[in-house]
Each structure stands twice: as C-alpha cells, then as structure tokens.
Design an enzyme around this catalytic site. Sequence first.
Site, PDB file in Angstrom:
ATOM      1  CG  ASP A  63      -8.187   4.487   7.458  1.00  0.00           C
ATOM      2  OD1 ASP A  63      -7.463   5.220   8.146  1.00  0.00           O
ATOM      3  OD2 ASP A  63      -7.763   3.485   6.866  1.00  0.00           O
ATOM      4  CB  THR A 166      -0.351   1.305   2.059  1.00  0.00           C
ATOM      5  OG1 THR A 166       0.175   2.573   1.746  1.00  0.00           O
ATOM      6  CG2 THR A 166      -1.764   1.480   2.380  1.00  0.00           C
TER       7      THR A 166
END
Length: 398
Positions: A63, A166
């Site tokens: 990320d 997530t």
Amino acid sequence: MILRRKSSFPFPSQSAKYHRGLEAAVDVVERACRLCVDVKRSLLSGNGRILEKNDQTPVTVADFGVQALISLELGKLFPSIPLVAEEDSAFLRSNNLADLVVNAVTDKARFGDKKLTRDDVLGAIDRGGKEAFTFGANPATYWVGLSKLLRKPQSVPEVLDPIDGTRGFLKGCEALYVEYVGLALVVEGEIVLGVMGCPNWQVDLSGTKAQEDKNEPSGPGIIMVSHIGCGTWIKRLSNVLDITPNMPDYWNRSFVNQCCLVHEARFCIPESQTWESLLPSDVKTSADGISIAEKEFLLLPTCCGSLCKYLMVATGRASVFFLQARSEKTIKVWDHAVGVLCVQEAGGKVTDWNGSDLDIAVDQIERRVIFPSGGILVSNGSLHDQILEMISSRLSVS
C-alpha cells in the site's frame, strides 16, 4: 529492469482529451500491480511484514509502496497536479519500516540514472497525505489514488469474487492474498479518467464486447480503463505480470448487464452492513442463485473493498451495489472515484440515495471525503429508479 511501453487504446487519441494522462495512469498502475505481486510473493514466502494501522485497517508494504510509486511517476510527468491518497509516512518512520517500502519501490521507479533514496520515497508518500495540499473553494485538478493488498478468508467463495476485504484480513492462516490498485483524475469536480488494476481478478469476458484473437494472453488479472466519453475497456494483465515485452494490447469493451427485473438482479453490499438494514424487511436474500423464491434476491457473498464492487457492476457480474452512509464512518473519495467513472462509462449509474450525482469535490479543503445523502447506489441503470424506490420505502418506515 523496467520495461515500459506506450499503451495503445481502442479509441483514437483525438477522441480522448486526457489521453496523455490516461497513458501515464495505465503505465503506473501496471507497474504498481507488479509491485503488489512481488510484495505478495515475499509475504507468502515468509520474507516481509504485514502492518496494521491504528484504526485496525490492515495495510501492507504494498500500500505504501504503490502510493510512493504513483506519486513519483505522476509527480515527474505532471508536477503541478496534486495527489490525494490514503497514506502518509508517519507510521513507517515511527516503526522503522521505511526500508521495506524503499526496497519495494526502487526496482519499479527511478529518476533517470539517479537511484531513489529513502527521502525520495518517503517524501513521495507524503505528497499524497492529508497535510500535503490545501485546495480551497476554487475548482481544482488532482489525482486520486488507492492500493490494497488484502487477505481473503476461506469462507468467501472463489467463484464469485477473487477480491477480498479488510475485515477478513487476519482470519485463517491459509487465506489467499489479493490486491487492487485504483487511480483517477478529477478536473473541476468531474472524474475524467480512471484506471483499475486487479492482478487476481479471474477474467470473465461475458460482460464485454470481446475483440477475439487466438494470440490473446490468458490467465488472471485485468486492467480496466475509462475515459469520459470513450467507454470502459478491459485487457488481461498476464502479459504485464510475466514481464513479456512487445505484446499487443487486446482490449474488450465492458458493459453493465441488461437486467431490468429486480428479482433477477445480482446484488452486493459492504461486508460491514446487513441486507435487513438496507431494504424492506419483507425482502429476503439468497446466496444460492438457483432457486430464488418470491421476494427473495440474489446477494453475492463478496467480501471486499468498494472499488472491486464497482468493477463487478461495470463488468456485469453484479447488477447493483449500494452502501449506507453512517455518521461514525467517513466515506473516502479514493474508495469510489475511479469506480464511479468505470460504471458510468460502462452504461451504469451512480448516485446518492436521493438520486443526485455524487459531489466528488464537496470537501473543499482537502478533497478527501464525500458526503452522499443517505448512501451510495451503483447500478446497471435499468434498475436504478426501482432500487431508489425500495430504499425510500425502507427509510419511510424506519
């Protein structure tokens, strides 16, 4: 070694006002997908670390690395255009993890003959952070970027959606890792181009107008591109991941499905919300898809971030995706911007629960959050008004 090539699109450059930006976006998203795959392989082999932010949203080296890569490349090509993205380098600096990200990025981006330094990479991450830029009320041009490397719980069926979410990230030691990258350009409040890369997406061209060729590469992974007025298009990502040079691009135009009956539609919702909280209580759901009873809808058991649900609608896998706005959770622009354009250019529709267009630039200071009235409704267009009526009926009795 960095292999770069211009991406030829299935529409003439003169038809696309932001053609240069789209070429740059495709190039950087393809290399970002390569970075994600490399980091994933290091995680699966035991070399690497999974990080977790203070808000319990799992995040990885990928990320941060993707944000750095996007920022470096776009900053070099379009230095005057800001980047709005999720991360900043504070977490990396405070946990002595910066070197992992620097190592992940240095093979994918360079400043000419100059090797990237630690400060180059961390500064690039901060260029997209919250404190980097203040917009004010005037119209602005800016990039919106997002990357996620996630772990998929075993309970999510592989056949329906290879992308995960997530909240399932830390469940099950045998979970699969998946990733997606999104990048959009906003000009004066309008999303004008968008690129999504999903290295794990199981390619299904049933919702596309295929340009068939026996030499077209096979395998998982896609790049989806949209340019305002030019449609939504998909190509396989396998030749990029295999680092095969000089492969032609085989583009397929993507369309939403043509379902016009609500009871025949395929729905998806956020994993954090329940069907009962969104639609009238007498409407039930089935995950079967074979025997749907009266007032029973097919709810796809997907578990993922919002962007891949937009992708499902844009490719015709799903007919409707909707989520409810909640006071305790802000809706971030990077989770929606590229998906909005991809669905719209594929023939679909995206509004708030009142039927109004989303105001991407409503956050006049930072351009980081949106405030859709009631929530967001994404559909194939044919079903949009019917779903709005169902939502209104639900709200009127709650």
